[in-house]
Design a protein around this motif. Structure first.
Motif, short mmCIF file in Angstrom:
data_model
loop_
_atom_site.label_atom_id
_atom_site.label_comp_id
_atom_site.label_asym_id
_atom_site.label_seq_id
_atom_site.Cartn_x
_atom_site.Cartn_y
_atom_site.Cartn_z
N ASP A 121 0.79 -1.23 0.00
CA ASP A 121 0.00 0.00 0.00
C ASP A 121 0.82 1.28 0.00
OD1 ASP A 121 -2.32 -1.41 -0.12
OD2 ASP A 121 -2.70 -1.35 2.05
N LYS A 122 2.10 1.22 0.37
CA LYS A 122 2.93 2.42 0.39
C LYS A 122 4.09 2.25 -0.58
CE LYS A 122 5.05 5.91 3.14
NZ LYS A 122 6.20 6.18 3.87
N ILE A 123 4.23 3.24 -1.47
CA ILE A 123 5.29 3.20 -2.48
C ILE A 123 6.11 4.48 -2.34
CG2 ILE A 123 5.78 3.26 -4.96
CD1 ILE A 123 2.54 1.82 -3.71
N VAL A 124 7.42 4.33 -2.31
CA VAL A 124 8.34 5.47 -2.29
C VAL A 124 9.13 5.43 -3.60
CG1 VAL A 124 10.31 6.55 -1.14
CG2 VAL A 124 8.52 5.44 0.23
N ILE A 125 9.11 6.55 -4.32
CA ILE A 125 9.89 6.66 -5.55
C ILE A 125 11.06 7.60 -5.25
CG2 ILE A 125 9.90 7.34 -7.98
CD1 ILE A 125 6.88 6.76 -8.02
N ASP A 126 12.25 7.04 -5.19
CA ASP A 126 13.46 7.79 -4.85
C ASP A 126 14.12 8.27 -6.14
OD1 ASP A 126 15.81 8.84 -3.90
OD2 ASP A 126 16.59 6.94 -3.13
N LEU A 127 14.11 9.58 -6.35
CA LEU A 127 14.70 10.17 -7.55
C LEU A 127 16.01 10.89 -7.26
CD1 LEU A 127 11.41 11.62 -9.11
CD2 LEU A 127 12.65 9.58 -9.82
N SER A 128 16.70 10.49 -6.18
CA SER A 128 17.94 11.17 -5.82
C SER A 128 19.06 10.94 -6.83
CB SER A 128 18.40 10.76 -4.42
OG SER A 128 18.58 9.36 -4.36
N GLU A 129 18.94 9.90 -7.65
CA GLU A 129 19.95 9.64 -8.69
C GLU A 129 19.38 9.85 -10.09
OE1 GLU A 129 22.11 5.98 -8.12
OE2 GLU A 129 21.80 6.10 -5.96
N ALA A 130 18.33 10.67 -10.17
CA ALA A 130 17.70 10.95 -11.47
C ALA A 130 17.52 12.45 -11.61
CB ALA A 130 16.35 10.25 -11.56
N HIS A 131 17.24 12.88 -12.83
CA HIS A 131 16.95 14.29 -13.08
C HIS A 131 15.73 14.38 -13.98
CE1 HIS A 131 17.87 18.57 -13.33
NE2 HIS A 131 17.47 18.48 -14.58
N VAL A 132 14.78 15.21 -13.60
CA VAL A 132 13.56 15.43 -14.38
C VAL A 132 13.81 16.62 -15.29
CG1 VAL A 132 11.10 16.00 -14.26
CG2 VAL A 132 12.13 14.51 -12.53
N TRP A 133 13.73 16.39 -16.61
CA TRP A 133 14.09 17.42 -17.57
C TRP A 133 12.91 18.17 -18.17
CZ3 TRP A 133 18.74 19.40 -18.17
CH2 TRP A 133 19.84 18.67 -17.78
N ASP A 134 11.73 17.53 -18.27
CA ASP A 134 10.66 18.19 -19.00
C ASP A 134 9.28 17.82 -18.48
OD1 ASP A 134 10.33 15.60 -19.91
OD2 ASP A 134 10.91 16.01 -21.96
N ALA A 135 8.27 18.43 -19.08
CA ALA A 135 6.89 18.24 -18.64
C ALA A 135 6.41 16.81 -18.84
CB ALA A 135 5.97 19.21 -19.40
N SER A 136 6.89 16.13 -19.86
CA SER A 136 6.43 14.75 -20.09
C SER A 136 6.89 13.83 -18.96
CB SER A 136 6.91 14.24 -21.44
OG SER A 136 8.31 14.25 -21.51
N SER A 137 8.02 14.12 -18.36
CA SER A 137 8.47 13.32 -17.21
C SER A 137 7.59 13.57 -15.99
CB SER A 137 9.92 13.66 -16.87
OG SER A 137 10.75 13.37 -17.95
N VAL A 138 7.20 14.82 -15.80
CA VAL A 138 6.29 15.13 -14.71
C VAL A 138 4.95 14.43 -14.94
CG1 VAL A 138 5.05 16.98 -13.50
CG2 VAL A 138 7.42 17.33 -14.21
N ALA A 139 4.48 14.46 -16.19
CA ALA A 139 3.23 13.78 -16.53
C ALA A 139 3.34 12.27 -16.28
CB ALA A 139 2.85 14.05 -17.99
N ALA A 140 4.50 11.69 -16.57
CA ALA A 140 4.71 10.26 -16.32
C ALA A 140 4.65 9.97 -14.82
CB ALA A 140 6.04 9.81 -16.91
N LEU A 141 5.28 10.81 -14.01
CA LEU A 141 5.22 10.63 -12.56
C LEU A 141 3.79 10.77 -12.05
CD1 LEU A 141 8.46 12.56 -11.52
CD2 LEU A 141 8.10 10.08 -11.46
N ASP A 142 3.05 11.73 -12.62
CA ASP A 142 1.63 11.88 -12.27
C ASP A 142 0.84 10.63 -12.64
OD1 ASP A 142 2.09 14.42 -11.27
OD2 ASP A 142 1.15 15.48 -12.96
N ALA A 143 1.14 10.07 -13.82
CA ALA A 143 0.44 8.86 -14.26
C ALA A 143 0.73 7.69 -13.33
CB ALA A 143 0.85 8.51 -15.70
N ILE A 144 1.96 7.59 -12.86
CA ILE A 144 2.33 6.53 -11.92
C ILE A 144 1.54 6.70 -10.62
CG2 ILE A 144 4.21 5.64 -10.47
CD1 ILE A 144 6.10 6.43 -12.88
N GLU A 145 1.50 7.94 -10.11
CA GLU A 145 0.74 8.20 -8.89
C GLU A 145 -0.74 7.88 -9.08
OE1 GLU A 145 2.23 11.58 -6.16
OE2 GLU A 145 2.59 12.29 -8.22
#
Length: 185
Positions: free
Chosen positions: A128-152
């Motif tokens: 029931d609880k998911i943590v997405i750790d992006l400390s070793e990633a970089h979000v470059w554009d709106a489509s990546s934000v949309a993908a994270l929103d889709a995952i949520e």
């Protein structure tokens, strides 16, 4: 530029045939002939050969160097995007008590890697609880934000909560501005 602006009237008196000859000689002298040798071409990546070939074909077909350069540049960008699109990796670790899973995302997140990112999560099988750790990633554009929103959203539809952690300052700023704003209402 100096020739055109400062010496424009003088340059305009030079016969065109002489300027063409100078241009041909400069092109011939500056061209890297080694780059088109069969021995070199065999070792080069197929994408680079494709960029060279497409650029030459477009220049010859259109008689316009500018169009060839633009088409070649766009082709190189597309090939580069395809090459790095799969460099984003997702690794999951289930905590010992089985109530939380941590997904560690590494790499660059941009338009070419977004669809791949969404498919790397176990929506039905995760706790029931998911943590997405992006400390070793970089979000470059709106489509990546949309993908994270889709995952949520996919997890929320299953009654699960998602926490996104480890965003660097630029990624956090972009995510903060765009999250929740990109889906169709």
């Amino acid at each position: 530029m100096v020739l055109c602006i400062v010496f424009g009237p003088v340059v305009s008196d030079i016969p065109m045939a002489a300027l063409v000859a100078v241009m041909v000689m400069v092109s011939f002298a500056t061209f890297d002939w080694h780059s088109v040798a069969p021995k070199t071409l065999k070792r080069m990546p197929a994408g680079e050969i494709a960029v060279m070939a497409i650029t030459v074909i477009v220049v010859v077909a259109t008689d316009n160097l500018a169009i060839g350069v633009v088409v070649g540049s766009v082709t190189a960008m597309v090939i580069f995007a395809k090459r790095v699109a799969h460099l984003a990796r997702v690794h999951s670790v289930l905590d010992p008590d089985g109530t939380t899973v941590v997904y560690r995302v590494t790499g660059e997140l941009f338009f070419a890697s977004s669809n791949d990112l969404v498919g790397q999560f176990n929506y039905a099988g995760d706790p029931d609880k998911i943590v997405i750790d992006l400390s070793e990633a970089h979000v470059w554009d709106a489509s990546s934000v949309a993908a994270l929103d889709a995952i949520e959203t996919k997890y929320a539809q299953r009654g699960k909560t998602v926490e996104i952690t480890g965003l660097n300052d630029l990624s956090a700023d972009l995510h903060g501005k765009l999250t929740g704003e990109l889906s169709s209402h």
